[in-house]
Design an enzyme around this catalytic site. Sequence first.
Site, PDB file in Angstrom:
ATOM      1  N   CYS A   1     -39.309 -32.116 -37.706  1.00 17.02           N
ATOM      2  CA  CYS A   1     -39.152 -33.449 -38.298  1.00 17.02           C
ATOM      3  C   CYS A   1     -37.961 -34.178 -37.703  1.00 17.02           C
ATOM      4  O   CYS A   1     -37.986 -35.396 -37.520  1.00 17.02           O
ATOM      5  CB  CYS A   1     -39.007 -33.339 -39.810  1.00 17.02           C
ATOM      6  SG  CYS A   1     -37.506 -32.463 -40.352  1.00 17.02           S
TER       7      CYS A   1
ATOM      8  N   GLN B   1     -46.245 -33.661 -36.866  1.00 17.73           N
ATOM      9  CA  GLN B   1     -45.461 -32.541 -36.356  1.00 17.73           C
ATOM     10  C   GLN B   1     -46.190 -31.207 -36.488  1.00 17.73           C
ATOM     11  O   GLN B   1     -45.809 -30.219 -35.876  1.00 17.73           O
ATOM     12  CB  GLN B   1     -44.122 -32.449 -37.087  1.00 17.73           C
ATOM     13  CG  GLN B   1     -44.211 -32.039 -38.549  1.00 17.73           C
ATOM     14  CD  GLN B   1     -42.867 -32.081 -39.244  1.00 17.73           C
ATOM     15  OE1 GLN B   1     -42.393 -33.141 -39.642  1.00 17.73           O
ATOM     16  NE2 GLN B   1     -42.247 -30.914 -39.409  1.00 17.73           N
TER      17      GLN B   1
ATOM     18  N   HIS C   1     -35.542 -32.390 -45.004  1.00 23.09           N
ATOM     19  CA  HIS C   1     -36.545 -33.080 -44.186  1.00 23.09           C
ATOM     20  C   HIS C   1     -35.945 -34.375 -43.657  1.00 23.09           C
ATOM     21  O   HIS C   1     -35.038 -34.944 -44.271  1.00 23.09           O
ATOM     22  CB  HIS C   1     -37.776 -33.362 -45.043  1.00 23.09           C
ATOM     23  CG  HIS C   1     -38.944 -33.938 -44.304  1.00 23.09           C
ATOM     24  ND1 HIS C   1     -39.463 -33.374 -43.159  1.00 23.09           N
ATOM     25  CD2 HIS C   1     -39.700 -35.061 -44.546  1.00 23.09           C
ATOM     26  CE1 HIS C   1     -40.490 -34.097 -42.733  1.00 23.09           C
ATOM     27  NE2 HIS C   1     -40.646 -35.125 -43.546  1.00 23.09           N
TER      28      HIS C   1
ATOM     29  N   ASN D   1     -43.226 -41.121 -42.046  1.00 23.64           N
ATOM     30  CA  ASN D   1     -43.172 -39.658 -42.050  1.00 23.64           C
ATOM     31  C   ASN D   1     -43.842 -39.125 -40.786  1.00 23.64           C
ATOM     32  O   ASN D   1     -44.368 -39.885 -39.972  1.00 23.64           O
ATOM     33  CB  ASN D   1     -43.848 -39.106 -43.307  1.00 23.64           C
ATOM     34  CG  ASN D   1     -43.400 -37.704 -43.644  1.00 23.64           C
ATOM     35  OD1 ASN D   1     -42.571 -37.111 -42.961  1.00 23.64           O
ATOM     36  ND2 ASN D   1     -43.951 -37.145 -44.707  1.00 23.64           N
TER      37      ASN D   1
END
Length: 384
Positions: free
Chosen positions: A155, A149, A291, A312
């Site tokens: 996110c 990102q 997040h 992630n």
Amino acid sequence: MTRLFLTSMDQNQYLVALFIIIALWSSQAMSRTLLQDEVSLSERHEQWMSKHGKVYKDAAEKEKRYQIFKDNLAYIESFNMAGNKSYKLKINHLADQTNEEFKASSTGLNRLYGQMKNTGITFKYENVTDIPATMDWRKRGAVTRVKNQRHCGSCWAFSTVAAIESMFKIAGGKLVSLSEQQLVDCNTNGVSNGCSGGNMEDGFEFIIAKGGIASQENYPYKGVDGTCDKKASHIVEIPVHSYGRVPSNSEKALLKAVANQPVSVSIAVGRNFQFYSSGIFSGECGTRNNHEVTIVGFGINKDGTKYWLAKNSWGKRWGEKGYIRMQRDIDAEEGLCGIATDASFPNIYQEYIPNKGGLPFIASTTNWFMEIVTESFFNSPKSI
């Protein structure tokens, strides 16, 4: 033979002089060591800059980032030397940021607490009993590559897209990389606001309302807020008809969901998460969920520790090639870092996946999909 006798005063003066000489020598040696250490640290910073392509606007900014780098390096080395955790930290591409800077630029959950949306739909995996000991959706070919990102609080878009990419594959479609940038640029009328943050439900609702989402190839990621590309946004890729929520504060319920599909979750990340390298993460966590990641599996370590496997959105240079294993089944009902407090997943009509196993259907408008959604309310075809 001539003997030299020292008076008590002479002895004291001698000892003082000897002490001063030793102190001066030690001070000089320490200064040389500190200078060598500083040179070594400076060299390490230069090597790190070269490795990660870091360029600063001027000398003042470089010095500021160097001091932050040194502080983070000292923290990481101290943590690893303690050796009292089930995971390790390492210097990565985020090492010239303070934790506050990191959270501001590399997370992006935007949600008012107490206002998590209720879909009004019963948790469809409530009665699931056939749960394997381990699950890794990557091994089943249902997870796209790790993405990055960058310095954009997006996110939420990556978590949303990752869950949909996987569900489309599981439902019988082709694994195709979808566009986070479309969500960043175009989904700005609700809580979500591009690089300033958002949440997964906003992402799901946008995709449902627009009739799908563009491919990554058609609408590539740029990592900055941009103007919505109306032409690209007309491309329909995935027939998502709704989304469900996992009951809050239940790792058992979350386990049932992940056994059937990857799930978008929000978590609370802090400094240790920023520099996670390997092993089973057991905290420390942040103070509030900030997040979003996507849980793509679960397992049990050799020592019996249970864990979640999360994808992630900070690139392959972070963690275990972009993934993290987080301790599962802890005493707290909310799960480690709040992982069980806020979880959602997309639902897809299996019957309406065109050309199963092949390329997704591409349309120039959303009429095709909206007809499907309208029909679904009356005919109620099977969904997964």
